[in-house]
Design an enzyme around this catalytic site. Sequence first.
Site, PDB file in Angstrom:
ATOM      1  N   GLU A 210      -1.829  -5.407  -3.242  1.00 18.72           N
ATOM      2  CA  GLU A 210      -1.143  -5.000  -2.464  1.00 18.72           C
ATOM      3  C   GLU A 210       0.060  -5.593  -1.810  1.00 18.72           C
ATOM      4  OE1 GLU A 210      -3.764  -0.836  -1.121  1.00 18.72           O
ATOM      5  OE2 GLU A 210      -3.664  -2.575   0.027  1.00 18.72           O
TER       6      GLU A 210
ATOM      7  N   ASP B   4       1.011  -1.333  -0.044  1.00 22.55           N
ATOM      8  CA  ASP B   4       0.067   0.007  -0.031  1.00 22.55           C
ATOM      9  C   ASP B   4       0.826   1.212   0.128  1.00 22.55           C
ATOM     10  OD1 ASP B   4      -2.744   1.512   0.536  1.00 22.55           O
ATOM     11  OD2 ASP B   4      -1.477   1.944   2.286  1.00 22.55           O
TER      12      ASP B   4
END
Length: 258
Positions: free
Chosen positions: A134, A63
């Site tokens: 992610e 992320d």
Amino acid sequence: MIFAIWPLHKEKRRLSKQIKQITGFYPGSLFCYEQALRHHSASKTIHQNGSRDSNERLEFLGDAMLNSVIAEYLFKKFPFQDEGFLTQMRSKIVSRESLNELALKIQLNKLVVYDKRNMQNLTIRNSIFGNALEAFLGAIYLDGGFYTCRKFILEQLIKYHVDVDKLQKTETNFKGRLIEQGQKEAVLVEFLTEENNQGKQKIFIVSAVYNNQVIGVAENLNKKKAEQLAAQKAIEKLNQNQLNQTKFTEQDLQIEDK
């Protein structure tokens, strides 16, 4: 003994090839990718503090990488746009729905290991593959470094699967629109939130209240996203009510003409 080891070795070779089909290169450390593709529901406890070998830690890392690379990309692509525009565009690209869609486009979903029973939960179903993407980016970073991860994001994801120009025209701030509509009509707009704990996860259930009436309800793992979804449903209902009212008015006019 040889026959007992061979199937495992074969599975790892197959996973390496599947990863190469997505990234364009063979993984150096397959372990990182195996963990990135393992959802919490298929993980096991590996430490006395309760830590599990799921992809959640790699998701955190990926992320951060994704937001950094996208921020740089937008900063260079739109040299005369302000901070608000850049922030909104980044939010559109890295939204859970967008990431989930990206994971499906590159067929990462076929590699994710998870408990199939979790797919009955709509909220988890709408986030499991985006979260895995992610985590996958986190694995690429650990395996190949920053520039390898950056190259994958820009050349494999953004270049082929994200229409940035189209995203500029996509409406996402439904909450703001609903509040603005309420101000125009001088009515109260509220967002009431309930929390529902499902195991480790907290699900937010948001009701959009317009003029003391609930006209939109949505749930999501992210509170802000639940508010936007509830506001979107509320706006759709208001638009439908306005359309119906317009039809009734036209019918009345036709009756009067007769």
